[in-house]
Scaffold this motif. Structure first.
Motif, PDB file in Angstrom:
ATOM      1  N   GLN A   1      42.300  24.122  42.896  1.00  0.00           N
ATOM      2  CA  GLN A   1      40.622  24.249  42.869  1.00  0.00           C
ATOM      3  C   GLN A   1      40.500  24.634  44.248  1.00  0.00           C
ATOM      4  N   LEU A   2      41.056  24.390  45.241  1.00  0.00           N
ATOM      5  CA  LEU A   2      40.647  25.180  46.697  1.00  0.00           C
ATOM      6  C   LEU A   2      40.885  26.461  46.558  1.00  0.00           C
ATOM      7  N   ALA A   3      42.345  26.862  45.877  1.00  0.00           N
ATOM      8  CA  ALA A   3      42.639  28.408  45.737  1.00  0.00           C
ATOM      9  C   ALA A   3      41.735  29.224  44.976  1.00  0.00           C
ATOM     10  N   MET A   4      41.039  28.483  44.010  1.00  0.00           N
ATOM     11  CA  MET A   4      39.868  29.289  43.002  1.00  0.00           C
ATOM     12  C   MET A   4      38.633  29.464  43.819  1.00  0.00           C
ATOM     13  N   ASP A   5      38.498  28.502  44.895  1.00  0.00           N
ATOM     14  CA  ASP A   5      37.340  28.630  45.651  1.00  0.00           C
ATOM     15  C   ASP A   5      37.419  29.761  46.796  1.00  0.00           C
ATOM     16  N   CYS A   6      38.856  29.853  47.200  1.00  0.00           N
ATOM     17  CA  CYS A   6      38.966  30.757  48.311  1.00  0.00           C
ATOM     18  C   CYS A   6      38.993  32.327  47.619  1.00  0.00           C
ATOM     19  N   TRP A   7      39.572  32.212  46.362  1.00  0.00           N
ATOM     20  CA  TRP A   7      39.666  33.538  45.838  1.00  0.00           C
ATOM     21  C   TRP A   7      38.065  33.934  45.605  1.00  0.00           C
ATOM     22  N   GLN A   8      37.166  33.087  45.198  1.00  0.00           N
ATOM     23  CA  GLN A   8      35.750  33.391  44.999  1.00  0.00           C
ATOM     24  C   GLN A   8      35.209  34.111  46.402  1.00  0.00           C
ATOM     25  N   GLN A   9      35.391  33.310  47.443  1.00  0.00           N
ATOM     26  CA  GLN A   9      35.017  33.733  48.655  1.00  0.00           C
ATOM     27  C   GLN A   9      35.722  35.139  49.299  1.00  0.00           C
ATOM     28  N   LEU A  10      36.843  35.130  48.830  1.00  0.00           N
ATOM     29  CA  LEU A  10      37.671  36.631  49.295  1.00  0.00           C
ATOM     30  C   LEU A  10      36.933  37.605  48.479  1.00  0.00           C
ATOM     31  N   GLY A  11      36.693  37.422  47.134  1.00  0.00           N
ATOM     32  CA  GLY A  11      36.090  38.401  46.442  1.00  0.00           C
ATOM     33  C   GLY A  11      34.875  38.942  46.885  1.00  0.00           C
ATOM     34  N   ILE A  12      33.957  38.211  47.432  1.00  0.00           N
ATOM     35  CA  ILE A  12      32.699  38.434  47.962  1.00  0.00           C
ATOM     36  C   ILE A  12      32.727  39.129  49.269  1.00  0.00           C
ATOM     37  N   GLU A  13      33.769  38.826  50.086  1.00  0.00           N
ATOM     38  CA  GLU A  13      34.005  39.503  51.400  1.00  0.00           C
ATOM     39  C   GLU A  13      34.709  40.857  51.065  1.00  0.00           C
ATOM     40  N   ALA A  14      35.522  41.065  50.118  1.00  0.00           N
ATOM     41  CA  ALA A  14      36.151  42.258  49.892  1.00  0.00           C
ATOM     42  C   ALA A  14      35.030  43.271  49.045  1.00  0.00           C
ATOM     43  N   LEU A  15      34.104  42.635  48.637  1.00  0.00           N
ATOM     44  CA  LEU A  15      32.994  43.658  47.869  1.00  0.00           C
ATOM     45  C   LEU A  15      32.043  43.990  49.141  1.00  0.00           C
ATOM     46  N   ARG A  16      31.709  43.432  50.194  1.00  0.00           N
ATOM     47  CA  ARG A  16      31.128  43.598  51.357  1.00  0.00           C
ATOM     48  C   ARG A  16      31.665  45.007  51.901  1.00  0.00           C
ATOM     49  N   GLN A  17      33.104  44.808  51.963  1.00  0.00           N
ATOM     50  CA  GLN A  17      33.972  45.735  52.837  1.00  0.00           C
ATOM     51  C   GLN A  17      34.136  47.055  51.834  1.00  0.00           C
ATOM     52  N   GLY A  18      33.711  46.967  50.458  1.00  0.00           N
ATOM     53  CA  GLY A  18      34.126  48.095  49.667  1.00  0.00           C
ATOM     54  C   GLY A  18      35.626  47.979  48.957  1.00  0.00           C
ATOM     55  N   ASN A  19      36.110  46.964  49.045  1.00  0.00           N
ATOM     56  CA  ASN A  19      37.755  46.975  48.629  1.00  0.00           C
ATOM     57  C   ASN A  19      37.701  46.537  47.414  1.00  0.00           C
ATOM     58  N   HIS A  20      37.535  47.254  46.251  1.00  0.00           N
ATOM     59  CA  HIS A  20      37.184  46.910  44.804  1.00  0.00           C
ATOM     60  C   HIS A  20      38.422  46.399  44.318  1.00  0.00           C
ATOM     61  N   GLN A  21      39.547  46.853  44.545  1.00  0.00           N
ATOM     62  CA  GLN A  21      40.895  46.436  44.094  1.00  0.00           C
ATOM     63  C   GLN A  21      40.940  44.886  44.573  1.00  0.00           C
ATOM     64  N   VAL A  22      40.651  44.195  45.668  1.00  0.00           N
ATOM     65  CA  VAL A  22      40.679  42.948  45.919  1.00  0.00           C
ATOM     66  C   VAL A  22      39.735  42.386  45.240  1.00  0.00           C
ATOM     67  N   VAL A  23      38.673  42.827  45.033  1.00  0.00           N
ATOM     68  CA  VAL A  23      37.389  42.336  44.205  1.00  0.00           C
ATOM     69  C   VAL A  23      37.908  42.129  42.819  1.00  0.00           C
ATOM     70  N   GLU A  24      38.657  42.983  42.315  1.00  0.00           N
ATOM     71  CA  GLU A  24      39.165  42.871  40.754  1.00  0.00           C
ATOM     72  C   GLU A  24      40.155  41.892  40.844  1.00  0.00           C
ATOM     73  N   LYS A  25      41.022  41.706  41.826  1.00  0.00           N
ATOM     74  CA  LYS A  25      41.973  40.728  41.459  1.00  0.00           C
ATOM     75  C   LYS A  25      41.621  39.340  41.637  1.00  0.00           C
ATOM     76  N   ALA A  26      40.390  39.049  42.567  1.00  0.00           N
ATOM     77  CA  ALA A  26      39.840  37.904  42.795  1.00  0.00           C
ATOM     78  C   ALA A  26      39.082  37.418  41.517  1.00  0.00           C
ATOM     79  N   ALA A  27      38.476  38.367  40.889  1.00  0.00           N
ATOM     80  CA  ALA A  27      37.780  38.239  39.681  1.00  0.00           C
ATOM     81  C   ALA A  27      38.826  37.864  38.589  1.00  0.00           C
ATOM     82  N   GLN A  28      40.011  38.412  38.597  1.00  0.00           N
ATOM     83  CA  GLN A  28      40.937  38.021  37.587  1.00  0.00           C
ATOM     84  C   GLN A  28      41.447  36.646  37.573  1.00  0.00           C
TER      85      GLN A  28
END
Length: 881
Positions: free
Chosen positions: A314-341
């Motif tokens: 559950q902690l890892a899932m929360d971290c993936w969600q936060q990582l996706g938000i930060e990656a989207l802020r930086q414009g790294n859509h590949q990491v955003v995609e992996k986080a959403a997956q």
């Protein structure tokens, strides 16, 4: 009560002792500073007053019982009487500078100038008991009962420290930036910026007298002197971080025991989470820090490790969600995609594929929605894809027959519309009318889209088949590369050039028999093994008593207003290039701005340049290097963006220049190698390229400025030496040849190159029977440290033989225009010496020497500047701004 010495007097021979006896009194003691041992005071004066402090080299001030300030000389006589600015003044302290006093009254501290009788500054502070100045009087600590106020010498408050217990004492360390103080049970520190911490606990109170590095000197309650070891790394770390001394910071990170949640929280608070990453091993904390400093790579590594532990799913899932938000802020859509997956956020994935134009993966999301039997997700995906037929089917299956019919008829699906109409009529339902203003609902067509990797099958290169958006720039940490060591760039004397000196250095064949050349009885020297371009030959002296001096032959080695409807177009801003011309007097900045004319005028005024042809390539390089081209949208022109060496927010912006000091140093090393190998034409071109590049270098410190000047001197000396060597090719007279070799040895060369020059000069002098001159060259050669190495043993033996042979002959057969005992400059036009005391003129740029008749002519060494013209010289990077 207090004892102080006169810090404004270098001899430090005067001491003031203040006491509360008799309502307040003072004693002035003067000692003999030259006695060198313990002596009684040479002068002793007493007086009454509430306080007494030194205020000049030979003056002190007394606050008398009437609250008046008396300025006294060292004979205890009143020189001046002043009224304090505040009638309730009851204390007086040393103010750090001559002519100033610190006056205390109730809850106020006043900085008073006795010369102008003005109040310089006031500071609200609880009643001050002690005033402690740093060694350089740049900071002062005002100690109250339960607090400390740090101020600068102008009494401007820097920080305040509050304590719950009584502050006992304090002292500044040797850096004058850390204040150590003691309380009832702790030794603590504070910095001018307000940072503080605990050094250690105390069993009994102590009173600090001095702090030197890791040693704290103090008095205990029995008045005994104690020396305590303290660990001040945390204080030094915070000080270095505040002073932006990032090299020291990283050194302490790697070699000190700095750890704990306190230091991590401190680094986050100060905006340096990337430094805290060096301390943390806990994955959760490490992930939080990586996000704080925008380090997507470290965050991904950490969340992957968390995912390996099932208990932390559950902690890892929360971290993936936060990582996706930060990656989207930086414009790294590949990491955003992996986080959403990883978090199975299908709605986010669908919208991501929509805005990136990835229709192929949108189709897959539609199929996944069908498998999941998620009607809304299917409908959204059909909207994103523009698949009207599928949308009609979804609406119909969901019981929205009216919407299905309107969708089909609006989008031109006649067959589907007729079929649904028949179903409505069969169910005795009204057929809805199509609104007159109905419009097609279609997603926008992506013009420029990211690729998904499948384009490799269509002939797209693999590295171009998965392209990210232009990403938000995460500034590089100031700590990157801060520990890089730099080597001495100019030292070539110890450099191993790898090969023997090249053949263009010439032949060192000597006939050292009793029968000299020209007598008909000389024997040719046998070639030595290893050749080395004719540098090493066996010598046949023909003297049996010198046979023991021989040594085995060896190869000679080498060493960048009113709110109306009227629209007013914004005015065009000023081009960055125009700022560069106005903000700098450095030619390189004018060239970068495209103002070559003003750059030429500057170079003419600063170093008298008149021939700009050799500088053309440098001008073009500097101009092109100050701009970059940024591609725009399709069919739109590219944008030219200036590259700056100053902050973008700086009003006085200046361009980045492409000619840098490290490039010049690399060129210098290549020139050294070519010179040693005897490739004099190549070496000459390299040294001249340094000469032509120096005016384009912008330095950022005095050290870099000195290095550039040193490069200029080195290039001048080597160009002169090479020109002398090339001139020898047109000389047939052996006497003139020897003169040129003699001048060659007086060029300021590296020891390895001077050794070769002295060897050739020695041989040339010996061949023309100038034994005294040859011996002087041999003596100078033997004084070089390089000649003592094993690889030069043979050369050392030859030099010793030349000295013995020359001492035996003791004559010069020819008179040379050369006197080694009289210092001289080499005339770079006629190649003759200009002895000390003789009139000499020099090139305004490179400094080459000439005789007076060459004034206002073009320098033959650099080929760009005039001779004998007085100028200011090249500006440095700092003085040009």
């Amino acid at each position: 009560r207090s004892l102080s010495y006169n810090t404004l007097d270098q001899s430090g021979s005067s001491v003031l002792i203040c006491s509360e006896a008799d309502g307040g009194s003072y004693e002035l003691l003067t000692f003999n500073a030259d006695a060198g041992s313990q002596t009684d005071p040479s002068e002793h004066h007493r007086g009454s007053g509430l306080a007494a402090v030194f205020m000049a080299r030979n003056r002190f001030a007394v606050l008398d019982k009437n609250r008046q300030i008396l300025v006294m000389n060292f004979e205890n006589k009143v020189v001046k009487k002043l009224a304090p600015p505040n009638p309730s003044t009851d204390g007086m302290f040393f103010a750090g500078l001559s002519g100033r006093l610190l006056l205390s009254s109730e809850d106020k501290m006043t900085l008073f100038d006795t010369n102008s009788r003005k109040t310089m500054a006031e500071l609200q502070v609880p009643r001050v008991k002690y005033v402690i100045w740093s060694g350089d009087c740049s900071y002062v600590a005002l100690l109250s009962k339960h607090g400390i106020v740090i101020a600068n010498r102008n009494l401007e408050q820097q920080s305040t420290i509050s304590e719950t217990v009584r502050v006992k004492s304090g002292a500044w360390d040797s850096t004058n930036q850390i204040f150590f103080y003691t309380t009832l049970n702790h030794i603590k520190y504070c910095l001018p910026n307000g940072d503080s911490g605990i050094i250690r606990t105390l069993d009994v109170p102590v009173y600090v007298t001095k702090v030197d590095k890791d040693n704290l000197y103090c008095l205990d309650r029995e008045c005994k002197t104690r020396k305590m070891k303290i660990e001040s790394t945390e204080a030094l770390f915070k000080m270095a971080l505040d002073n932006k001394q990032y090299g020291d910071v990283m050194r302490m990170v790697h070699h000190s025991r700095l750890c704990g949640q306190a230091i991590i929280a401190y680094l986050q608070q100060k905006g340096f989470p990337e430094v805290a990453l060096h301390f943390v091993r806990d994955p959760k904390t490490r992930f939080r820090l990586a996000l704080a400093c925008g380090n997507i790579e470290v965050a991904m590594e950490t969340v992957d490790k968390l995912g390996e532990d099932e208990s932390m799913h559950q902690l890892a899932m929360d971290c993936w969600q936060q990582l996706g938000i930060e990656a989207l802020r930086q414009g790294n859509h590949q990491v955003v995609e992996k986080a959403a997956q990883m978090t199975k956020d299908f709605d986010r994935l669908s919208f991501l594929y929509l805005i990136t134009g990835n229709r192929k993966k949108l189709g897959k999301m539609l199929k996944i929605a069908e498998i999941r039997q998620d009607v809304m997700s299917r409908f959204h995906n059909t909207l994103y894809l523009g698949d009207v037929k599928e949308r009609v089917a979804i609406l119909e299956s969901a019981g929205q027959t009216y919407l299905a019919y309107l969708t089909a008829i609006t989008h031109g699906l006649e067959e589907e519309a007729e079929r649904i109409k028949a179903l409505l009529e069969a169910a005795n339902l009204d057929v809805p009318e199509v609104p007159a203003g109905a419009k097609l609902l279609q997603p926008p067509t992506p013009i420029i889209r990211t690729l998904d990797g499948s384009e490799k099958d269509l002939g797209v290169k693999e590295e171009d088949a998965n392209v990210n958006w232009p990403q938000l720039v995460v500034p590089k940490s100031a700590f990157e590369g801060s520990l890089a060591d730099t080597a001495d760039a100019f030292a070539a004397g110890d450099e191993d050039f790898g090969e023997p000196a090249g053949g263009a250095w010439g032949d060192d064949d000597l006939m050292l028999d009793d029968d000299m050349p020209g007598d008909g009885g000389g024997a040719a020297a046998e070639p030595a093994a290893g050749g080395g371009g004719g540098w090493d030959e066996d010598l046949d002296f023909g003297d049996e008593d010198l046979d023991g001096l021989g040594a085995p032959a060896k190869v000679v080695g080498g060493a960048d207003e009113d709110g109306g409807d009227f629209f007013a177009a914004p005015q065009a801003g000023t081009r960055a290039a125009s700022h560069w011309v106005n903000n700098s007097s450095h030619a390189a900045d004018h060239i970068a701005a495209g103002s070559c004319e003003s750059a030429m005028q500057l170079l003419n005024r600063q170093i008298a340049v008149t021939n700009f042809a050799p500088l053309k390539s440098r001008f073009l390089g500097v101009y092109c290097g100050a701009l970059t081209s940024v591609p725009g949208l399709a069919l739109a022109p590219s944008l030219q963006m200036p590259l700056l060496r100053t902050d973008a927010s700086d009003s006085k912006s200046l361009p980045a220049t492409c000619v840098k000091l490290p490039w010049l140093i690399d060129t210098l090393k290549g020139a050294y190698k070519a010179f040693h190998a005897g490739s004099f034409a190549e070496s000459l071109e390299l040294f001249k390229s340094i000469l032509y590049a120096v005016p384009m270098v912008v330095t950022s410190s005095r050290t870099e400025s000195n290095e550039v000047k040193e490069l200029l001197d080195i290039a001048r000396e080597y160009i002169t030496a090479i020109r002398l060597k090339l001139a020898m090719a047109d000389v047939s007279d052996p006497v003139r040849m020897t003169e040129l070799w003699a001048y060659f040895t007086h060029c300021n060369l590296q020891p390895a190159h001077l050794l070769l020059a002295l060897k050739s000069a020695m041989i040339s002098g010996f061949k023309i029977k100038n034994y005294i001159t040859a011996a002087s060259f041999a003596h100078r050669l033997l004084e070089l440290p390089e000649v003592s190495s094993e690889k030069n043993a043979d050369l050392k033996g030859k030099a010793q033989k030349v000295i013995l042979k020359s001492e035996k002959e003791g004559r010069n057969e020819h008179t040379l225009q050369y006197d080694e005992r009289n210092p001289f400059d080499i005339d770079c036009q006629a190649f003759v010496p200009v002895y000390r005391g003789s009139p000499v003129v020099k090139c305004a740029y490179c400094g080459s020497a000439y005789q007076p008749e060459c004034t206002n002519k073009l320098c033959t060494t650099c080929g760009i500047a005039l001779i004998g013209v007085e100028t200011l010289g090249l500006p440095t990077g700092r003085s040009s701004n």
